[in-house]
Design a protein around this motif. Structure first.
Motif, mmCIF file in Angstrom:
data_model
loop_
_atom_site.group_PDB
_atom_site.id
_atom_site.type_symbol
_atom_site.label_atom_id
_atom_site.label_comp_id
_atom_site.label_asym_id
_atom_site.label_seq_id
_atom_site.Cartn_x
_atom_site.Cartn_y
_atom_site.Cartn_z
ATOM 1 N N ASP A 19 18.906 5.739 -43.842
ATOM 2 C CA ASP A 19 19.863 4.952 -43.082
ATOM 3 C C ASP A 19 19.296 4.598 -41.704
ATOM 4 N N TYR A 20 18.751 5.581 -41.018
ATOM 5 C CA TYR A 20 18.204 5.340 -39.678
ATOM 6 C C TYR A 20 16.969 4.449 -39.735
ATOM 7 N N ARG A 21 16.141 4.618 -40.758
ATOM 8 C CA ARG A 21 14.974 3.735 -40.916
ATOM 9 C C ARG A 21 15.432 2.280 -41.069
ATOM 10 N N ARG A 22 16.499 2.091 -41.852
ATOM 11 C CA ARG A 22 17.043 0.747 -42.024
ATOM 12 C C ARG A 22 17.536 0.195 -40.686
ATOM 13 N N HIS A 23 18.225 1.022 -39.890
ATOM 14 C CA HIS A 23 18.713 0.584 -38.579
ATOM 15 C C HIS A 23 17.548 0.241 -37.648
ATOM 16 N N LEU A 24 16.444 0.982 -37.746
ATOM 17 C CA LEU A 24 15.267 0.688 -36.914
ATOM 18 C C LEU A 24 14.666 -0.659 -37.306
ATOM 19 N N HIS A 25 14.566 -0.912 -38.608
ATOM 20 C CA HIS A 25 14.058 -2.208 -39.071
ATOM 21 C C HIS A 25 14.999 -3.341 -38.647
ATOM 22 N N GLU A 26 16.313 -3.115 -38.744
ATOM 23 C CA GLU A 26 17.284 -4.130 -38.332
ATOM 24 C C GLU A 26 17.149 -4.438 -36.841
ATOM 25 N N THR A 27 16.889 -3.410 -36.055
ATOM 26 C CA THR A 27 16.714 -3.603 -34.616
ATOM 27 C C THR A 27 15.473 -4.445 -34.346
ATOM 28 N N ALA A 28 14.374 -4.123 -35.025
ATOM 29 C CA ALA A 28 13.145 -4.909 -34.850
ATOM 30 C C ALA A 28 13.393 -6.368 -35.246
ATOM 31 N N GLN A 29 14.131 -6.587 -36.345
ATOM 32 C CA GLN A 29 14.446 -7.957 -36.773
ATOM 33 C C GLN A 29 15.291 -8.672 -35.725
ATOM 34 N N ALA A 30 16.268 -7.966 -35.176
ATOM 35 C CA ALA A 30 17.145 -8.567 -34.175
ATOM 36 C C ALA A 30 16.368 -8.949 -32.912
ATOM 37 N N GLN B 1 5.706 -2.778 -22.444
ATOM 38 C CA GLN B 1 6.341 -1.649 -23.123
ATOM 39 C C GLN B 1 7.680 -1.272 -22.483
ATOM 40 N N GLU B 2 7.768 -1.318 -21.174
ATOM 41 C CA GLU B 2 9.024 -0.965 -20.497
ATOM 42 C C GLU B 2 10.139 -1.942 -20.877
ATOM 43 N N ASP B 3 9.788 -3.234 -20.987
ATOM 44 C CA ASP B 3 10.773 -4.238 -21.392
ATOM 45 C C ASP B 3 11.209 -4.016 -22.837
ATOM 46 N N LEU B 4 10.260 -3.633 -23.675
ATOM 47 C CA LEU B 4 10.561 -3.370 -25.077
ATOM 48 C C LEU B 4 11.514 -2.183 -25.206
ATOM 49 N N VAL B 5 11.262 -1.127 -24.440
ATOM 50 C CA VAL B 5 12.152 0.048 -24.442
ATOM 51 C C VAL B 5 13.564 -0.382 -24.057
ATOM 52 N N GLN B 6 13.679 -1.187 -23.023
ATOM 53 C CA GLN B 6 14.995 -1.635 -22.567
ATOM 54 C C GLN B 6 15.700 -2.476 -23.633
ATOM 55 N N ALA B 7 14.964 -3.371 -24.272
ATOM 56 C CA ALA B 7 15.554 -4.210 -25.324
ATOM 57 C C ALA B 7 16.039 -3.345 -26.490
ATOM 58 N N HIS C 273 13.193 -10.088 -32.941
ATOM 59 C CA HIS C 273 12.087 -11.017 -33.259
ATOM 60 C C HIS C 273 11.959 -12.115 -32.213
ATOM 61 N N HIS C 274 13.110 -12.659 -31.779
ATOM 62 C CA HIS C 274 13.080 -13.729 -30.789
ATOM 63 C C HIS C 274 12.416 -13.279 -29.488
ATOM 64 N N PHE D 46 11.711 9.669 -34.305
ATOM 65 C CA PHE D 46 10.871 8.704 -35.012
ATOM 66 C C PHE D 46 9.838 8.132 -34.045
ATOM 67 N N ALA D 47 8.665 7.854 -34.572
ATOM 68 C CA ALA D 47 7.670 7.051 -33.865
ATOM 69 C C ALA D 47 7.738 5.667 -34.482
ATOM 70 N N VAL D 48 7.969 4.664 -33.654
ATOM 71 C CA VAL D 48 8.069 3.285 -34.110
ATOM 72 C C VAL D 48 6.902 2.527 -33.484
ATOM 73 N N ARG D 49 6.033 1.999 -34.323
ATOM 74 C CA ARG D 49 4.849 1.292 -33.828
ATOM 75 C C ARG D 49 4.868 -0.147 -34.317
ATOM 76 N N TYR D 50 4.658 -1.058 -33.397
ATOM 77 C CA TYR D 50 4.555 -2.463 -33.768
ATOM 78 C C TYR D 50 3.175 -2.716 -34.352
ATOM 79 N N VAL D 51 3.142 -3.115 -35.624
ATOM 80 C CA VAL D 51 1.906 -3.478 -36.309
ATOM 81 C C VAL D 51 1.452 -4.843 -35.795
ATOM 82 N N ASP D 52 2.418 -5.724 -35.591
ATOM 83 C CA ASP D 52 2.197 -7.021 -34.953
ATOM 84 C C ASP D 52 3.505 -7.370 -34.244
ATOM 85 N N SER D 53 3.686 -8.620 -33.863
ATOM 86 C CA SER D 53 4.877 -8.962 -33.076
ATOM 87 C C SER D 53 6.181 -8.907 -33.865
ATOM 88 N N ARG D 54 6.095 -8.779 -35.189
ATOM 89 C CA ARG D 54 7.303 -8.756 -36.023
ATOM 90 C C ARG D 54 7.482 -7.478 -36.822
#
Length: 115
Positions: A97-108, A11-17, A110-111, A60-68
């Motif tokens: 707009d912010y929801r879209r940016h959150l999804h874009e961040t999660a997509q970015a 989780q700490e690494d995810l916050v940093q990313a 993915h790797h 916002f609360a952002v929860r990973y449903v799975d790895s993507r």
């Protein structure tokens, strides 16, 4: 459809990313703060402050449903430190707009999150 594709990033690494990636997707001057969700190891708390005269803040609360895939829940909207009704048209546009940016961040990321 249930996925066995679990998030396996500390989780700490995810916050940093997220802290590095989300600001690149926001409008100039908007600021984001990413925090751990201590109750859920697959979740983050995101606080966004708008630039300019609006003086609005979104949580916002952002929860990973799975790895993507992420699920996003708006938890608070404030103007000048006071909670406001988020149903107004301008506020709804900002939320979308912010929801879209959150999804874009999660997509970015993915790797990073999808191994």
């Amino acid at each position: 459809m249930v996925s066995n594709d679990e998030l396996n990033v500390p989780q700490e690494d995810l916050v940093q990313a997220w802290q590095q990636t989300l600001p690149e997707r926001l409008h100039g001057g908007d600021q984001a703060e990413i925090m751990l969700d201590e109750a859920d190891p697959n979740a983050l708390r995101v606080h966004i402050r708008t630039a300019g005269h609006q003086m609005m803040e979104f949580d916002f609360a952002v929860r990973y449903v799975d790895s993507r895939e992420i699920a996003i829940q708006l938890t608070d909207v404030e103007r000048d430190g006071q909670t406001i009704d988020e149903r107004g048209e301008i506020v709804q546009e900002l939320i979308a707009d912010y929801r879209r940016h959150l999804h874009e961040t999660a997509q970015a990321l993915h790797h990073y999150t999808h191994s």
